[in-house]
Structure formats: structure tokens, C-alpha cells
Design an enzyme around this catalytic site. Structure first.
Site, PDB file in Angstrom:
ATOM      1  N   ARG A 233     -44.351  72.579  52.304  1.00 47.31           N
ATOM      2  CA  ARG A 233     -43.653  73.824  52.003  1.00 47.31           C
ATOM      3  C   ARG A 233     -43.263  74.507  53.308  1.00 47.31           C
ATOM      4  O   ARG A 233     -44.043  74.558  54.254  1.00 47.31           O
ATOM      5  CB  ARG A 233     -44.532  74.763  51.169  1.00 47.31           C
ATOM      6  N   ASP A 257     -38.862  68.580  56.470  1.00 47.16           N
ATOM      7  CA  ASP A 257     -38.146  68.357  55.216  1.00 47.16           C
ATOM      8  C   ASP A 257     -38.066  69.637  54.400  1.00 47.16           C
ATOM      9  O   ASP A 257     -37.442  69.666  53.350  1.00 47.16           O
ATOM     10  CB  ASP A 257     -38.851  67.263  54.390  1.00 47.16           C
ATOM     11  N   GLU A 262     -35.339  78.240  52.763  1.00 46.75           N
ATOM     12  CA  GLU A 262     -34.426  77.211  52.266  1.00 46.75           C
ATOM     13  C   GLU A 262     -33.727  77.590  50.973  1.00 46.75           C
ATOM     14  O   GLU A 262     -32.667  77.034  50.635  1.00 46.75           O
ATOM     15  CB  GLU A 262     -35.165  75.887  52.070  1.00 46.75           C
ATOM     16  N   HIS A 294     -35.381  68.853  51.834  1.00 44.88           N
ATOM     17  CA  HIS A 294     -36.396  68.795  50.778  1.00 44.88           C
ATOM     18  C   HIS A 294     -36.208  67.557  49.895  1.00 44.88           C
ATOM     19  O   HIS A 294     -36.168  67.649  48.663  1.00 44.88           O
ATOM     20  CB  HIS A 294     -36.331  70.066  49.921  1.00 44.88           C
TER      21      HIS A 294
END
Length: 332
Positions: A233, A257, A262, A294
Site C-alpha cells: 500500500r 507498485d 494513487e 498497482h
């Protein structure tokens, strides 16, 4: 019964439609659930959401007013949902508590190897027929130390791969995982893990206690040539503090990632827009940083399991059953 699914990716849509066929009608939308789109759900008793949906009190109130009774989130994380408000409004909330841990663990290693061996830079060079090796030198991982924050299912899968590389294993978690201990992992305080690790990978959930677990102090404690990977996260890392360290020329590489801001960016095409997030814009300019959107969970195996579990959650709700996936039980 008709079900509305928000934030459905193109590759995900046929899996959802195939899974629900013969059970209930599902309508898939590529837009994400936000305050602006919540009105679309009026008349749908069950709404399925993605991890980047925003389910704050305003969105939840709009859903409840429109007749929604259940939210079926297609992810393990649920920090995007105000559970207290959902319970107060009588909304059932369920998530996917388990899917292939190998999808995320393997992708975390993909990021680690990409920054260690300068894969992105090398690929960009060869596209221009530049075959020099200058600036592409990496390091062997065998014999070096990996620090794993969070040794649940994904952390354990990541650790098994690290063990295969022949690395020394350090771990930090609220409880030790016997499987990781059997592999030779030593559990230490996180301060020691940051200071001694050549590679650090994050696999803890985002909770108030773990928010910015990688803060300015942790980053300064890390080795100058360390590698940091976050496939869990975005809020686990203080991104502004990370940018400050990168500006100072620190770290062999960083693979991300996820990103703490985001929502509203990841999973969307912003290539023709001016991105106003100065922190992200600066972050992607560093040559030793790889940012992906992600996608660690995004394998056919994992998404298939996510969809199947979402279907079971919906069927359980309709039948009045309760499983370990339920975060807020059905009212009454």
C-alpha cells in the site's frame, strides 16, 4: 438480481461476466466509484468496487439512499472504505480475504531485479541501438541481506524466493511466521532491519500503526546502496521523504507498485493531461526508480480467485450467510 461493478479492467470483465453467468446479471463499468459516479448505482442492491474506489461517508450515503444494501470489494485491502459509516447505514461490506500470494510476491521480486539490474534503462537504450553497458552494473543478491516487513502469506512467499537466492533473512511483524523461521529468518526490531538490509520489501497492511512505517527516520537509517520495494500500500511510505533522499543521491533503486496518492491516477490514462501531483512527477524522473500502477496482483490466477470469491460473497449475502470475508455483517 442486478449487480453493478465499478472500476472493471478490460482483462477483468470477461472473467466477471463468465463467473456470474447463470447466477445474477452483472453490469461492468470501467469508471471508478467516487462521489461523482455513486449516483449511477441507484436501484442496484449490490455494488462491487475496486481497491481504488473512494467509499467515504458521502459516497456511502449516496449508495444507501439509492437502495444499495451490499458492497462487494474486489480486493484484500479495505482502507478505502469507512466501515463505521457503512455499519451505521446498514450496508453489508465484504472483501476478498485471500488470493494467490505468489502474484504479488513474484512481482515484488520483478521490481527488485528490475532496479538492481537496470532493466528499464537497458531496454530503453537498446531500442535506440545503444548497446553500451555503462551505468548498468548490478549486484549479486546471494549472501546479501533481505528485510521483509510483514510475513503473512505474501511475505512468506517473498521470503521463500529470497531463500532460493541464498540471501540472509530478516523479518519484522507483530507475530513470527514459523514457516519463515524454518527458512532461517531472524525476527528483529524494524530499526535494525532498516539499518542492516540490502533489500527491503513491504508486505504489511495499511493501518494507522503502519502508515508511513517507512518515514524519514527509517529512510535515513537505510544503507545508501539499499533497494526498497513496495507492492503493498502506498501509504506505508512517506513519499516526500523518499524523494528527498533520492535527490541526495541515495539508494541503488526503488521499485513502487503503489503510491499514497494513487486514487484518481492509477488505472487511468493520464498521458494527455498535466499531472498536478508534483511529488509523483518528481519521483518518476529518477533513473533508479521504477513505478508501476498497482499491477502486482494482476495475474489470471489471482484475478480469477478474486472474482470467484466476490461471487461467493454475493451469494452468501443473498442467502443470509456470513463468512470470514465479511467486514460489516448484514443488518438484522
Amino acid at each position: 438480481m442486478e449487480i453493478l461493478a465499478f472500476g472493471v479492467q478490460a482483462d477483468e470483465r470477461p472473467l466477471i461476466e463468465r463467473a456470474f453467468e447463470g447466477h445474477h446479471d452483472v453490469h461492468c463499468l470501467d469508471v471508478f466509484l467516487t462521489e461523482d459516479t455513486a449516483r449511477i448505482a441507484a436501484g442496484y442492491e449490490i455494488v462491487s468496487t475496486s481497491v481504488n474506489a473512494v467509499l467515504d461517508h458521502r459516497v456511502l450515503q449516496t449508495l444507501a439512499a439509492g437502495g444499495t444494501q451490499m458492497i462487494a470489494q474486489r480486493s484484500t485491502g479495505f482502507n478505502n472504505i469507512d466501515l463505521e459509516v457503512a455499519e451505521r447505514l446498514g450496508l453489508t461490506v465484504a472483501r476478498v480475504s485471500y488470493y494467490s500470494p505468489y502474484s504479488v510476491a513474484e512481482f515484488a521480486w520483478t521490481l527488485a531485479m528490475a532496479v538492481n539490474r537496470r532493466i528499464v534503462r537497458a531496454s530503453n537504450r537498446t531500442r535506440d541501438f545503444d548497446f553500451r553497458l555503462d551505468g548498468l552494473m548490478g549486484r549479486d543478491l546471494r549472501g546479501r541481506t533481505v528485510g521483509v516487513l510483514g510475513t503473512g502469506k505474501i511475505g512468506e512467499a517473498f521470503t521463500r524466493i529470497a531463500h532460493g537466492f541464498g540471501m540472509k533473512l530478516l523479518g519484522w511483524d507483530v507475530a513470527e511466521n514459523p514457516a519463515c523461521v524454518d527458512l532461517g529468518m531472524r525476527y528483529v526490531e524494524k530499526e535494525r532491519l532498516f539499518a542492516e538490509s540490502d533489500l527491503i520489501s513491504l508486505h504489511v497492511p495499511l493501518l494507522p500503526a503502519t502508515r508511513h512505517v517507512v518515514d524519514a527516520a527509517a529512510l535515513k537509517a537505510m544503507r545508501d546502496d539499499a533497494i526498497l520495494v513496495n507492492s503493498s500500500r502506498g501509504g506505508l511510505v512517506d513519499t516526500e521523504a523518499l524523494v528527498a533522499e533520492l535527490r541526495a543521491g541515495r539508494f541503488t533503486g526503488v521499485g513502487l507498485d503503489v503510491y499514497e496518492a494513487e486514487a484518481g491516477l492509477f488505472f487511468l490514462d493520464k498521458s494527455l493531461e498535466v499531472v498536478e501531483d508534483d511529488t509523483l512527477a518528481r519521483l518518476v524522473t529518477f533513473p533508479n526508480v521504477v513505478v508501476t500502477s498497482h499491477q502486482a496482483y494482476y495475474t489470471a490466477d489471482a484475478v480469477g480467485q478474486i472474482v470467484d470469491t466476490t461471487l461467493r460473497n454475493v451469494l452468501d449475502h443473498i442467502a443470509g450467510r456470513r463468512s470470514e470475508n465479511v467486514l460489516v455483517p448484514r443488518a438484522g
